[in-house]
Design an enzyme around this catalytic site. Structure first.
Site, PDB file in Angstrom:
ATOM      1  N   PRO A   2     -14.963   8.799  -2.293  1.00 54.58           N
ATOM      2  CA  PRO A   2     -15.879   9.897  -2.008  1.00 54.58           C
ATOM      3  C   PRO A   2     -17.179   9.418  -1.366  1.00 54.58           C
ATOM      4  O   PRO A   2     -17.857   8.545  -1.882  1.00 54.58           O
ATOM      5  CB  PRO A   2     -16.149  10.499  -3.394  1.00 54.58           C
ATOM      6  CG  PRO A   2     -15.103   9.948  -4.284  1.00 54.58           C
ATOM      7  CD  PRO A   2     -14.744   8.618  -3.724  1.00 54.58           C
ATOM      8  N   GLU A   3     -17.475   9.997  -0.219  1.00 57.73           N
ATOM      9  CA  GLU A   3     -18.760   9.780   0.435  1.00 57.73           C
ATOM     10  C   GLU A   3     -19.474  11.130   0.425  1.00 57.73           C
ATOM     11  O   GLU A   3     -19.001  12.056  -0.224  1.00 57.73           O
ATOM     12  CB  GLU A   3     -18.550   9.264   1.869  1.00 57.73           C
ATOM     13  CG  GLU A   3     -17.702   7.996   1.901  1.00 57.73           C
ATOM     14  CD  GLU A   3     -17.461   7.451   3.301  1.00 57.73           C
ATOM     15  OE1 GLU A   3     -18.304   7.684   4.182  1.00 57.73           O
ATOM     16  OE2 GLU A   3     -16.446   6.786   3.508  1.00 57.73           O
TER      17      GLU A   3
END
Length: 271
Positions: A2-3
């Site tokens: 996850p960014e």
DNA sequence: CATCAACCCTGAGAGC
DNA sequence: TGCTCTCAGGGTTGAT
């Protein structure tokens, strides 16, 4: 992994789909102690009990849950994910690490296969955010300001963009994609990037992040959240394949201990 | 200040 | 089939 766009997608889903705002926590479970950064499990369980969720937000890659008296911060790192469910779930809960139980019978599970993620329960979120850099989508970050920030660093642009104290929220995927769109070689020393290229880069970062958010993030590895940005990568995970723009073979190297993908023709080194 | 390596972890995929 | 090995990477820490 996850960014910013993936975290933003999760935060929006917690607000709109799971509707966790307004729920009251009546109990909690800490199934893996080290997933809890602070405080110790017994203190965590005692303090969080009875608190109500007032708001859900994002800062960089942190999920920020504003409670009655404190803040619950969650960093998903590589494999973390959040599930909200009612009753019995058919979901694989093998890697659940922390669970919050609500007064309406539903619950929130922090699930994290590789145990890199962390949860904090704190009075002041700034104590955790530390020196996090500006949000890349923040309007106060102007092209001129960004150019000056680059000018202060002699580091290679790719590792610099991954540094969360420089900008907050970029990870390996969006960094490689941004540098491709801006036509900048990932090992370019930041201070050598001219003002027009700096402007291109900031625009590219924002365009890629907004496209990621629009597509509900990228679903790669075994973390699948319904996003489809992974089907639109131009260079990431495309080493050995032809560039869509010029046909040159996409190269894959390592920079700052991270896999790095780029087109040697579209992203020339600065002479 | 910049760079580098180790560490935290599990599971997927490759090779045998 | 089943074993062992390598690799993935966000962020922290400590050494150079």
């Amino acid at each position: 992994m996850p960014e910013l766009p993936e975290v933003e997608t999760i935060v929006r889903s917690l607000r709109a789909d799971a509707n966790i705002i307004g729920k009251t926590i009546i109990n909690s479970q800490v199934l893996w102690q080290r997933s809890l950064a602070v405080p110790l499990p017994d203190v965590f369980q005692q303090q969080i009990k009875g608190q109500k969720i007032l708001a859900v937000d994002r800062r960089g890659k942190f999920i920020v849950i504003h409670l009655t008296r404190q803040y619950l911060l969650i960093h998903l790192r590589m494999s973390g994910d959040i599930f909200v469910e009612t009753g019995d779930a058919s979901r694989n809960n093998k890697h659940d690490r922390v669970i919050l139980e609500f007064s309406d019978g539903s619950r929130l599970a922090f699930n994290d296969t590789r145990k890199f993620g962390r949860v904090w329960l704190v009075d002041d979120p700034e104590s955790v955010f530390g020196k996090l850099g500006l949000e890349p989508l923040e309007e106060s970050l102007t092209e001129q300001c960004f150019f000056e920030m680059l000018g202060r660093s002699k580091r290679q642009i790719k590792p610099l963009l991954l540094d969360q104290t420089f900008l907050s929220g970029l990870g390996n995927i969006y960094t490689d994609e941004s540098l491709f769109i801006a036509g900048i070689h990932p090992s370019t020393p930041a201070y050598l990037i001219p003002i027009d290229k700096a402007a291109d880069l900031l625009k590219a970062i924002r365009a890629v992040l907004l496209e990621g958010i629009k597509r509900n993030g990228a679903s790669i590895d075994w973390v699948y959240r319904g996003g489809d940005f992974q089907n639109h990568f131009k260079v990431y995970q495309r080493g050995g394949e032809p560039c869509y723009t010029c046909g040159t073979t996409i190269e894959r190297t390592t920079l700052g201990q991270r896999s790095t993908h780029f087109c040697p023709r579209c992203q020339p080194r600065i002479a």
